[in-house]
Design a protein around this motif. Structure first.
Motif, PDB file in Angstrom:
ATOM      1  N   THR A  62      19.544  16.487  -2.308  1.00 29.24           N
ATOM      2  CA  THR A  62      18.477  15.472  -2.389  1.00 29.24           C
ATOM      3  C   THR A  62      18.446  14.630  -1.113  1.00 29.24           C
ATOM      4  O   THR A  62      17.939  13.522  -1.120  1.00 29.24           O
ATOM      5  CB  THR A  62      18.698  14.553  -3.606  1.00 29.24           C
ATOM      6  N   VAL A  63      19.014  15.176  -0.036  1.00 25.40           N
ATOM      7  CA  VAL A  63      19.069  14.411   1.213  1.00 25.40           C
ATOM      8  C   VAL A  63      17.655  14.170   1.772  1.00 25.40           C
ATOM      9  O   VAL A  63      17.411  13.173   2.441  1.00 25.40           O
ATOM     10  CB  VAL A  63      19.991  15.113   2.245  1.00 25.40           C
ATOM     11  N   LEU A  64      16.730  15.053   1.451  1.00 25.84           N
ATOM     12  CA  LEU A  64      15.330  14.867   1.888  1.00 25.84           C
ATOM     13  C   LEU A  64      14.583  14.038   0.848  1.00 25.84           C
ATOM     14  O   LEU A  64      14.636  14.339  -0.347  1.00 25.84           O
ATOM     15  CB  LEU A  64      14.639  16.223   2.050  1.00 25.84           C
ATOM     16  N   PHE A  65      13.886  13.007   1.318  1.00 22.80           N
ATOM     17  CA  PHE A  65      13.089  12.176   0.397  1.00 22.80           C
ATOM     18  C   PHE A  65      12.051  13.045  -0.298  1.00 22.80           C
ATOM     19  O   PHE A  65      11.476  13.946   0.308  1.00 22.80           O
ATOM     20  CB  PHE A  65      12.374  11.056   1.155  1.00 22.80           C
ATOM     21  N   ASN A  66      11.824  12.722  -1.549  1.00 21.71           N
ATOM     22  CA  ASN A  66      10.879  13.525  -2.318  1.00 21.71           C
ATOM     23  C   ASN A  66      10.132  12.628  -3.292  1.00 21.71           C
ATOM     24  O   ASN A  66      10.749  11.794  -3.951  1.00 21.71           O
ATOM     25  CB  ASN A  66      11.658  14.596  -3.090  1.00 21.71           C
ATOM     26  N   GLU A  94      -6.369  10.381   6.327  1.00 23.20           N
ATOM     27  CA  GLU A  94      -6.309   8.943   6.026  1.00 23.20           C
ATOM     28  C   GLU A  94      -4.886   8.406   6.205  1.00 23.20           C
ATOM     29  O   GLU A  94      -4.671   7.348   6.801  1.00 23.20           O
ATOM     30  CB  GLU A  94      -6.772   8.702   4.578  1.00 23.20           C
ATOM     31  N   LEU A  95      -3.912   9.166   5.702  1.00 26.55           N
ATOM     32  CA  LEU A  95      -2.509   8.735   5.813  1.00 26.55           C
ATOM     33  C   LEU A  95      -2.080   8.630   7.281  1.00 26.55           C
ATOM     34  O   LEU A  95      -1.372   7.693   7.660  1.00 26.55           O
ATOM     35  CB  LEU A  95      -1.582   9.705   5.067  1.00 26.55           C
ATOM     36  N   MET A  96      -2.514   9.583   8.097  1.00 31.24           N
ATOM     37  CA  MET A  96      -2.138   9.547   9.516  1.00 31.24           C
ATOM     38  C   MET A  96      -2.836   8.394  10.247  1.00 31.24           C
ATOM     39  O   MET A  96      -2.270   7.798  11.168  1.00 31.24           O
ATOM     40  CB  MET A  96      -2.444  10.885  10.198  1.00 31.24           C
ATOM     41  N   LEU A  97      -4.059   8.080   9.796  1.00 32.75           N
ATOM     42  CA  LEU A  97      -4.771   6.931  10.374  1.00 32.75           C
ATOM     43  C   LEU A  97      -4.008   5.644  10.050  1.00 32.75           C
ATOM     44  O   LEU A  97      -3.804   4.779  10.913  1.00 32.75           O
ATOM     45  CB  LEU A  97      -6.184   6.864   9.779  1.00 32.75           C
ATOM     46  N   ARG A  98      -3.559   5.549   8.796  1.00 32.95           N
ATOM     47  CA  ARG A  98      -2.785   4.377   8.374  1.00 32.95           C
ATOM     48  C   ARG A  98      -1.437   4.340   9.110  1.00 32.95           C
ATOM     49  O   ARG A  98      -0.947   3.276   9.461  1.00 32.95           O
ATOM     50  CB  ARG A  98      -2.546   4.409   6.858  1.00 32.95           C
ATOM     51  N   TYR A  99      -0.844   5.528   9.306  1.00 33.93           N
ATOM     52  CA  TYR A  99       0.439   5.597  10.022  1.00 33.93           C
ATOM     53  C   TYR A  99       0.287   5.040  11.442  1.00 33.93           C
ATOM     54  O   TYR A  99       1.061   4.186  11.884  1.00 33.93           O
ATOM     55  CB  TYR A  99       0.946   7.048  10.062  1.00 33.93           C
ATOM     56  N   HIS A 136       0.833  -1.206   0.000  1.00 34.30           N
ATOM     57  CA  HIS A 136       0.000   0.000   0.000  1.00 34.30           C
ATOM     58  C   HIS A 136       0.867   1.256   0.000  1.00 34.30           C
ATOM     59  O   HIS A 136       0.567   2.246  -0.686  1.00 34.30           O
ATOM     60  CB  HIS A 136      -0.958   0.004   1.195  1.00 34.30           C
ATOM     61  N   LEU A 137       1.949   1.217   0.761  1.00 33.93           N
ATOM     62  CA  LEU A 137       2.876   2.360   0.814  1.00 33.93           C
ATOM     63  C   LEU A 137       3.463   2.643  -0.565  1.00 33.93           C
ATOM     64  O   LEU A 137       3.594   3.801  -0.965  1.00 33.93           O
ATOM     65  CB  LEU A 137       4.031   2.056   1.779  1.00 33.93           C
ATOM     66  N   CYS A 138       3.783   1.571  -1.287  1.00 36.10           N
ATOM     67  CA  CYS A 138       4.343   1.719  -2.630  1.00 36.10           C
ATOM     68  C   CYS A 138       3.336   2.438  -3.536  1.00 36.10           C
ATOM     69  O   CYS A 138       3.699   3.343  -4.297  1.00 36.10           O
ATOM     70  CB  CYS A 138       4.694   0.348  -3.200  1.00 36.10           C
ATOM     71  N   ASP A 186       6.426   4.718   8.759  1.00 39.05           N
ATOM     72  CA  ASP A 186       6.939   6.098   8.810  1.00 39.05           C
ATOM     73  C   ASP A 186       6.666   6.889   7.534  1.00 39.05           C
ATOM     74  O   ASP A 186       6.423   8.098   7.582  1.00 39.05           O
ATOM     75  CB  ASP A 186       8.451   6.094   9.089  1.00 39.05           C
ATOM     76  N   TYR A 187       6.712   6.216   6.381  1.00 31.43           N
ATOM     77  CA  TYR A 187       6.517   6.932   5.115  1.00 31.43           C
ATOM     78  C   TYR A 187       5.114   7.546   5.012  1.00 31.43           C
ATOM     79  O   TYR A 187       4.934   8.551   4.329  1.00 31.43           O
ATOM     80  CB  TYR A 187       6.760   6.002   3.922  1.00 31.43           C
ATOM     81  N   TYR A 188       4.131   6.931   5.643  1.00 31.24           N
ATOM     82  CA  TYR A 188       2.771   7.523   5.640  1.00 31.24           C
ATOM     83  C   TYR A 188       2.819   8.923   6.253  1.00 31.24           C
ATOM     84  O   TYR A 188       2.236   9.870   5.726  1.00 31.24           O
ATOM     85  CB  TYR A 188       1.797   6.660   6.450  1.00 31.24           C
ATOM     86  N   CYS A 189       3.510   9.020   7.373  1.00 35.07           N
ATOM     87  CA  CYS A 189       3.624  10.302   8.078  1.00 35.07           C
ATOM     88  C   CYS A 189       4.360  11.326   7.201  1.00 35.07           C
ATOM     89  O   CYS A 189       3.930  12.475   7.078  1.00 35.07           O
ATOM     90  CB  CYS A 189       4.368  10.096   9.402  1.00 35.07           C
TER      91      CYS A 189
END
Length: 971
Positions: free
Chosen positions: A658-662, A441-446, A414-416, A465-468
């Motif tokens: 690019t150290v921060l995920f994007n 919704e994302l925070m609920l899933r997180y 789902h995260l993918c 963590d990626y949901y957050c």
């Protein structure tokens, strides 16, 4: 201490207590023990050196150096003294003295293998390649061991690399190195893999690719065994250089048959196939295709080969991603060439769907597919995402409105999909209400996903963590669209995420960026410290800290962060020398040029130049109150207005942007153009800051000599050239400012998580630039007055008077741009004004420069007044007309004092407002927040409030010091 364990010396027992004291950091006792020993044994040289080490470590550098030189002059040859002196010179950062030490030792003991090898390493530390070559050969003559011979050969290569003339490198140094190795080959004396590597390196640098290939494929190549496929990789590199595409193709095909998951060989295979197609290559009729076997030279063969790899993969016990991705890569290349319709490999959408079904539960699935999403038509994005969602096993929870994953595999799948949705721009097309729904919704899933990570250690990341992070990215979109509350919610969610996953670097990096954007630096220091940045990271991500520390008024933290970065850069020189020595010792010759390049890259680092410049300006700001202390500070920094030590032409931007995920689509991501523009902006700002520093450092050089000057004297004592330097620097500053203004006219907008903009825009818009430039022009006028005297300078005096008035007006304008609430509550939402804080910091800097210039004026005018008063006494006249410049200066100083007092009062008012501000009531009023979120919102707002309070306190303290100094400026 190093080496004492294996030194067999009768004095070893006597020296041992001193060694122990030094090892335990008890330097004073080491000095006392050495003194005791020297009373009994005056000629015990090592004791003197150990005492010198103790003195060096207690800050008595001069005494330590004198004592060391006393021993070095005796040219000792005992191992204890030599080792101790080597350690001492290293701590003094004087490696060149070690070479002299061992040169003397080698003359006295010419057959010592140990001393010759120490001499070679001493030369390596200081980069004396010619002497290294000679020392290596001298060592080989004494002890004919292969490593020593090849040390000499490698030193020739280093001479070729460091040679300014490339022609000299290829006609002298490298051919000589080649002949030296060929001699060993002919005599069959090649023993080790490192020696073959060195031979290969020489041939490659001489561009003798055919010969290099023969070496690798021949008998010598059999020694290349330490790295997996070392021989094959070298062959492949040479085939590419020689454009021997049939061999390239056959070798990559053969290697893929062995391991169909090695991506680099797929790329080489495709490159070679298309090169052969373009050349219309056909195999020779009766001979073998190539030296490496069968060659594929058509698209049909390539398609068939990939299909076969997929078939083979299906039989494998472990699923391999390579063949499936290779099929997508081939489709992309065929489409690029415009011939995809001819050779049906399948629908990319279906292939990606099948890939997701097979590997969707792996965290790498998103990064794999990310490369190929441009194969999908934009009209199919939503359908593709829906198709992926259908195959994820989600189950509706009783207490939740949405279907949730039942296990970690389903969660990863789902995260993918969520990450792909963001990448395809689906979230960007939503309106505010839809985005907020997705965030919820994302925070609920997180929070649901945290259930799967209950057994995780604190050092491990939570699965969800990626949901957050994705929720925070959506809120950042809303903030950019003008939704002020969204940024506070970002911080709240990130602080919540960090509480569950304390080692998540992405949470910390995002918090650092957002806190800094809001003008709150205080929480950043702890966050950056907890990242535990290592070595090169001080250069690649250090900008996140050093860019904001001073500009937000945290002077102590700025000083600390600059020191931290500079410590790394300064140790780089010493550390790299040690790496090079280890490479020589263990025969890793190919690494030596890499270490040299790495050292040069750090020495030319943009961040290094910025930190060095800002640190010196900061030190002057914090320590130099009046001209005398300014002079002392500049002297201690070895600053000179004539010298510019920044390598402008070679500046390297080592920042990791690019150290921060994007997960943004390409059109919203950081582009190459953004990087280029950011480097241009940073360089312009660095030039302005560097010129400002050099102009300030020039002020004490113009200091007034009591006798009035005339043009002849001026030329003699060299001050004329000093004012010429100041005027030249001022012209350069004007040019740099003009370039900066032109650059800002482009109104470049970097992505929100892209490179942070410099302080240049604020410097121009708030008037600091005009103030500081006017102050340096005033120096030139005062100097002219000083040179010409008061009698014939009515015009200059009037000009100076006008400058004083204009400066006060400009400083008042700058102060007006500092007025306003730093934090305000608007429509129930909190808004910060970091620009006001930056303006206050610029005001403090400008008033400091005004003070240093005023101090110079005071030094020039005071003797003039003294002379006038003497004349008055001689003539016994009740009144001698005072030149107007004195009145102008006194009025200026009075107005400066009043203005500074007003700013201090304003800052006190800000402190009172910040203390009285009740922020927690805001978070409690927001009924949409969960109880958990309210707790973190309160924490976040408290941190921002505390940081602003800290900033105004530090700014206020510094301004009070300036006010005290201004009060002393009375002629």
């Amino acid at each position: 201490m190093a080496a004492r364990g294996h030194v067999q010396d009768p004095n070893d027992r006597r020296l041992r207590p001193i060694y122990d004291y030094l090892d335990n950091g008890n330097n004073k006792m080491a000095i006392q023990q050495a003194d005791k020993l020297l009373k009994k044994h005056k000629d015990l040289h090592c004791a003197k050196v150990l005492k010198a080490i103790g003195l060096q470590r207690t800050g008595k550098q001069d005494e330590a150096y004198a004592l060391a030189q006393e021993v070095a002059a005796l040219e000792p040859t005992d191992d204890n003294s030599l080792q101790a002196l080597t350690i001492l010179y290293r701590e003094m950062h004087r490696p060149e003295l070690v070479t002299k030490l061992y040169e003397a030792a080698v003359k006295k003991v010419p057959n010592s293998e140990e001393y010759h090898s120490h001499l070679f390493m001493a030369y390596a530390r200081v980069g004396e390649y010619k002497k290294m070559q000679q020392a290596g050969m001298a060592l080989y003559k004494i002890v004919p061991k292969n490593p020593y011979y090849f040390w000499s050969v490698m030193s020739l290569i280093m001479q070729s690399i460091s040679a300014q003339d490339e022609n000299l490198s290829k006609t002298m140094f490298l051919p000589l190195a080649e002949r030296m190795v060929e001699k060993m080959v002919k005599e069959d004396k090649i023993e080790a893999e490192a020696e073959v590597e060195l031979y290969y390196m020489i041939l490659e640098r001489l561009e003798k690719y055919k010969e290099a290939l023969d070496v690798v494929r021949g008998k010598l190549g059999e020694k290349l065994t330490s790295e997996l496929q070392s021989r094959e990789n070298k062959c492949m590199a040479m085939y590419k250089k020689l454009c021997r595409w049939p061999e390239c193709n056959a070798l990559s095909r053969r290697l893929l048959l062995k391991n169909s998951d090695d991506w680099q060989f797929y790329i080489t295979y495709f490159d070679s196939v298309f090169q052969l197609i373009d050349e219309a290559w056909t195999p020779p009729p009766e001979e073998e295709h190539s030296l490496e076997g069968e060659v594929h030279y058509s698209i049909e063969q390539a398609v068939k080969f990939i299909e076969e790899r997929i078939t083979e993969e299906s039989k494998s016990s472990r699923p391999l991603r390579g063949p499936y991705l290779a099929k997508l890569e081939l489709i992309r290349r065929l489409r690029y060439r415009g011939c995809n319709d001819e050779y049906k490999l399948g629908d990319p959408e279906e292939l990606m769907f099948q890939y997701f079904k097979k590997f969707g539960d792996k965290p790498c699935c998103f990064t794999d597919l990310k490369v190929f999403v441009d194969l999908l038509p934009s009209s199919q994005y939503t359908k593709f995402i829906s198709q992926l969602l259908e195959v994820i096993p989600l189950s509706a929870a009783a207490e939740s409105e949405i279907a949730l994953p039942a296990d970690i595999k389903a969660l990863q799948q789902h995260l993918c999909v969520v990450q792909l949705s963001r990448l395809l721009g689906i979230y960007h097309t939503m309106d505010k209400k839809q985005k907020l729904t997705v965030v919820r919704e994302l925070m609920l899933r997180y929070r649901h996903g945290l259930e799967f990570g209950k057994s995780c250690l604190k050092t491990e990341l939570q699965f969800s963590d990626y949901y957050c992070l994705l929720a925070v990215h959506l809120l950042l979109d809303l903030w950019l669209e003008g939704e002020e509350t969204a940024v506070w919610q970002c911080l709240t969610l990130l602080e919540e995420g960090l509480s569950h996953s304390p080692s998540n670097a992405q949470f910390k990096l995002l918090l650092i960026r957002i806190y800094c954007r809001l003008g709150a630096f205080e929480p950043v220091t702890e966050l950056y410290s907890s990242l535990d940045a290592k070595h090169i990271q001080h250069d690649t991500i250090g900008y996140l800290l050093t860019r904001y520390a001073e500009s937000l008024g945290h002077y102590a933290a700025a000083s600390q962060s600059c020191n931290f970065a500079l410590r790394f850069f300064h140790s780089n020189q010493k550390d790299t020398s040690e790496y090079i020595i280890q490479a020589y010792k263990y025969g890793a010759f190919e690494k030596i040029p890499e270490f040299i390049a790495f050292r040069n890259r750090l020495n030319s680092s943009l961040h290094f130049a910025q930190v060095r410049t800002e640190r010196m300006l900061l030190d002057l700001l914090l320590e130099a109150n009046i001209s005398t202390s300014l002079e002392e500070s500049i002297k201690s920094m070895s600053l000179s207005p004539e010298e510019d030590d920044i390598p402008w032409k070679d500046l390297r931007d080592n920042r990791d942007l690019t150290v921060l995920f994007n997960w943004d689509p390409k059109d919203r991501d950081i582009s190459e153009e953004h990087r280029k523009l950011s480097l241009e902006e940073e360089t312009m700002w660095l030039r302005i800051r560097s010129l400002t520093l050099r102009l300030v450092s020039g002020l004490p050089t113009l200091s007034h000599t009591i006798q009035p000057k005339n043009s002849e004297k001026t030329a003699e004592n060299g001050v004329s050239s000093k004012i010429d330097t100041i005027r030249s620097l001022l012209q350069q500053l004007e040019a740099a400012v003009d370039s900066g203004k032109k650059f800002l006219e482009q109104k470049i907008q970097y992505p929100v998580l892209g490179p942070p903009p410099t302080r240049m825009a604020g410097f121009f818009s708030n008037g600091s630039c005009q103030c500081q430039t006017s102050l340096f022009y005033l120096v030139s006028d005062i100097y002219e007055l000083d040179t010409n005297g008061l009698e014939d300078s009515a015009e200059i005096q009037e000009r100076i008077g006008n400058s004083f008035k204009s400066l006060v007006d400009r400083l008042t304008d700058l102060f007006n741009k500092c007025k306003g609430d730093l934090i305000e509550v608007r429509d129930g939402a909190l808004k910060t004004h970091p620009n006001l804080l930056e303006n206050l910091v610029f005001f403090v800097e400008t008033i400091s420069i005004a003070l240093w210039v005023s101090s110079y004026c005071d030094g020039v005018l005071r003797p003039f007044k003294s002379n006038l008063q003497k004349k008055k006494k001689k003539k016994k006249e009740s009144s001698v007309a005072m030149p107007p410049v004195f009145t102008h200066f006194l009025d200026y100083v009075t107005e400066l004092q009043t203005l500074t007092s007003n700013v201090i009062d304003h800052i006190k008012g800000l402190e009172i407002i910040l203390t009285a501000l009740k922020l927690e009531e805001l978070s409690l009023k927001d009924t949409l927040l969960l109880q958990e979120e309210k707790k973190f919102t309160k924490t976040v707002q408290g941190k921002v409030q505390s940081s602003y309070h800290h900033s105004v306190q530090e700014i206020g303290e510094l301004l009070k010091k300036r006010l005290d100094t201004i009060k002393k400026l009375k002629i």
